[in-house]
Design a protein around this motif. Structure first.
Motif, PDB file in Angstrom:
ATOM      1  N   ARG A  62      14.626  32.227 -61.145  1.00 25.87           N
ATOM      2  CA  ARG A  62      14.817  31.840 -59.745  1.00 25.87           C
ATOM      3  C   ARG A  62      14.833  30.329 -59.617  1.00 25.87           C
ATOM      4  N   ARG A  63      13.913  29.672 -60.341  1.00 23.36           N
ATOM      5  CA  ARG A  63      13.820  28.211 -60.264  1.00 23.36           C
ATOM      6  C   ARG A  63      15.053  27.534 -60.838  1.00 23.36           C
ATOM      7  N   LEU A 121      13.413  41.817 -58.343  1.00 19.79           N
ATOM      8  CA  LEU A 121      12.342  42.344 -59.173  1.00 19.79           C
ATOM      9  C   LEU A 121      12.193  43.837 -58.889  1.00 19.79           C
ATOM     10  N   ILE A 174      -1.555  34.539 -72.388  1.00 25.36           N
ATOM     11  CA  ILE A 174      -0.920  35.827 -72.088  1.00 25.36           C
ATOM     12  C   ILE A 174       0.596  35.708 -72.045  1.00 25.36           C
ATOM     13  N   GLN A 175       1.091  34.513 -71.734  1.00 27.92           N
ATOM     14  CA  GLN A 175       2.537  34.344 -71.646  1.00 27.92           C
ATOM     15  C   GLN A 175       3.192  34.444 -73.016  1.00 27.92           C
ATOM     16  N   ALA A 198      10.989  36.027 -64.173  1.00 31.44           N
ATOM     17  CA  ALA A 198      11.535  36.087 -62.813  1.00 31.44           C
ATOM     18  C   ALA A 198      11.438  34.723 -62.131  1.00 31.44           C
ATOM     19  N   GLU A 199      10.281  34.088 -62.293  1.00 30.41           N
ATOM     20  CA  GLU A 199      10.091  32.775 -61.667  1.00 30.41           C
ATOM     21  C   GLU A 199      11.021  31.730 -62.291  1.00 30.41           C
ATOM     22  N   HIS A 201       7.617  46.266 -64.784  1.00 29.15           N
ATOM     23  CA  HIS A 201       8.626  45.471 -64.087  1.00 29.15           C
ATOM     24  C   HIS A 201       9.937  45.349 -64.865  1.00 29.15           C
ATOM     25  N   MET A 226      -7.171  28.384 -81.147  1.00 30.15           N
ATOM     26  CA  MET A 226      -7.373  29.679 -80.478  1.00 30.15           C
ATOM     27  C   MET A 226      -6.588  29.712 -79.191  1.00 30.15           C
ATOM     28  N   ASP A 277       7.115  38.211 -70.823  1.00 24.47           N
ATOM     29  CA  ASP A 277       6.416  38.227 -69.551  1.00 24.47           C
ATOM     30  C   ASP A 277       7.443  38.254 -68.429  1.00 24.47           C
ATOM     31  N   GLY A 291       3.568  49.992 -62.189  1.00 27.57           N
ATOM     32  CA  GLY A 291       3.343  48.552 -62.301  1.00 27.57           C
ATOM     33  C   GLY A 291       4.282  47.871 -63.284  1.00 27.57           C
ATOM     34  N   HIS A 300      -4.936  32.059 -76.803  1.00 26.42           N
ATOM     35  CA  HIS A 300      -4.728  33.442 -76.399  1.00 26.42           C
ATOM     36  C   HIS A 300      -3.989  33.445 -75.076  1.00 26.42           C
ATOM     37  N   LEU A 357       7.266  38.668 -65.150  1.00 27.14           N
ATOM     38  CA  LEU A 357       7.031  37.895 -63.928  1.00 27.14           C
ATOM     39  C   LEU A 357       7.280  36.405 -64.157  1.00 27.14           C
ATOM     40  N   ALA A 358       6.939  35.921 -65.359  1.00 28.17           N
ATOM     41  CA  ALA A 358       7.210  34.520 -65.679  1.00 28.17           C
ATOM     42  C   ALA A 358       8.718  34.306 -65.776  1.00 28.17           C
TER      43      ALA A 358
END
Lengths: 230, 111
Positions: B20-21, B28, B5-6, B16-17, B45, B1, B11, B43, B3, B13-14
């Protein structure tokens, strides 16, 4: 946005935490509010509470100027205890309504892939499943087996985890016995009062599918409506 | 199970990080206001890198091109900016929203 702020935001989201990023539109200054943290002293407290509930991002006007609130809440989950006839209707309806659905039932005669899609079904004891996938505030729990051996523990866990909805199938009499057991187990009365029993909206539901509608209606109300003040 | 969200839709925002890394320069873009019929909700992106690569959306594809070029400026200057798009806008003939709505998009660098 600072990379460190973005990291903190993503980390919280990955852990199914709810966050609000507050951006001052004039200065570009930003801060992150976590739902699990204490933000009672925050000047935007009431607005933040409303936003955590609605899950909607948006611009607000404050004394300090325009602020944009980027709201992240995890997708709501519905955990159904019991692979019974009601669940066969409840699971697909809840999925259509946008819930991540999981059905848990250790009784392999009920929990068959013929009756349920295998991706949503776990044929194990709730205590074993919940160890790996704990409940949270964005999860609803509906216990529909009628069997205290299966229902009781996940109901108690749901109350402890602050699940936004906790419902249990059974007559008033069945529920009265459940309340006795829970009090003996040391569950506070205020928590027990949160259990929706008899389960679902009072719409005179008769068939398993109608009961499923009643349950889903109550789950959505619990997710979207302001809590009623006594 | 699982679940996670990524694991569902992309995603942003993920992403974007992650970008950048990995050393890329990143901006953004966020839909901060909508009026009338708008294709993507407040909201939403879009993440953009210095080469104009992007992921996500702030409209149904109507204004992404303009947002990407503005984002490259934001990456260079390091200063956030707010962009407005709509039929009443004089740039509407080039990058307006065909649906007749208006949107406001905040573009910020990830520093």
């Amino acid at each position: 946005m600072d990379l460190s702020l973005l990291s903190a935001l993503n980390e919280e989201r990955a852990a199914r935490g709810a966050t609000i990023l507050v951006t001052d539109m004039a200065s570009g200054e930003q801060r992150l509010v976590l739902k699990r943290s204490d933000f009672s002293a925050d000047p935007l407290h009431d607005e933040l509470v409303r936003r955590f509930r609605s899950g909607k991002s948006g611009m607000i006007e404050t004394d300090a100027g325009n602020m944009f609130l980027t709201v992240s809440v995890p997708p709501p989950r519905l955990v159904i205890i019991g692979a019974v006839h009601i669940s066969q209707a409840l699971a697909p309806m809840a999925e259509i309504a946008g819930f991540d659905v999981t059905i848990i039932d250790p009784r392999t005669a009920f929990a068959t892939e013929e009756r349920f899609p295998k991706e949503t079904l776990i044929a194990e004891w709730p205590e074993d499943v919940l160890k790996d996938a704990p409940l949270d505030a964005f999860t609803a729990v509906a216990a529909v087996t009628h069997d205290p051996k299966i229902d009781d523990l996940p109901l108690q866990e749901a109350l402890k985890a602050g699940c936004f909805y906790v419902g249990a199938l059974g007559s008033r009499k069945t529920h009265a016995k459940r309340v006795e057991r829970f009090l003996e187990a040391g569950i506070p009365q205020a928590d027990i009062d949160r259990i929706d029993a008899p389960i679902g909206l009072d719409i005179g539901a008769a068939s398993p599918a109608e009961i499923a509608v009643a349950v889903l209606g109550k789950v959505i109300a619990a997710l979207r409506k302001e809590p009623e003040t006594a | 199970m699982t679940h996670d969200i990524q694991s569902s839709a992309t995603d942003v925002l993920a992403t974007a990080e992650e970008w950048r890394r990995s050393g890329r320069q990143v901006a953004l873009a966020t839909v901060v206001e909508t009026w009338g019929s708008a294709p993507r909700p407040t909201g939403s992106h879009l993440v953009i890198d210095e080469d104009g690569n992007f992921e996500g959306s702030v409209s149904g594809g109507c204004v992404e091109g303009a947002v990407v070029s503005e984002a490259i400026d934001v990456i260079e200057t390091g200063k956030p900016t707010t962009l407005e798009f709509g039929v009443a806008d004089e740039t509407a003939w080039r990058v307006g929203l065909s649906c007749g709505g208006r949107i406001s998009v905040y573009v910020e660098p990830i520093s």
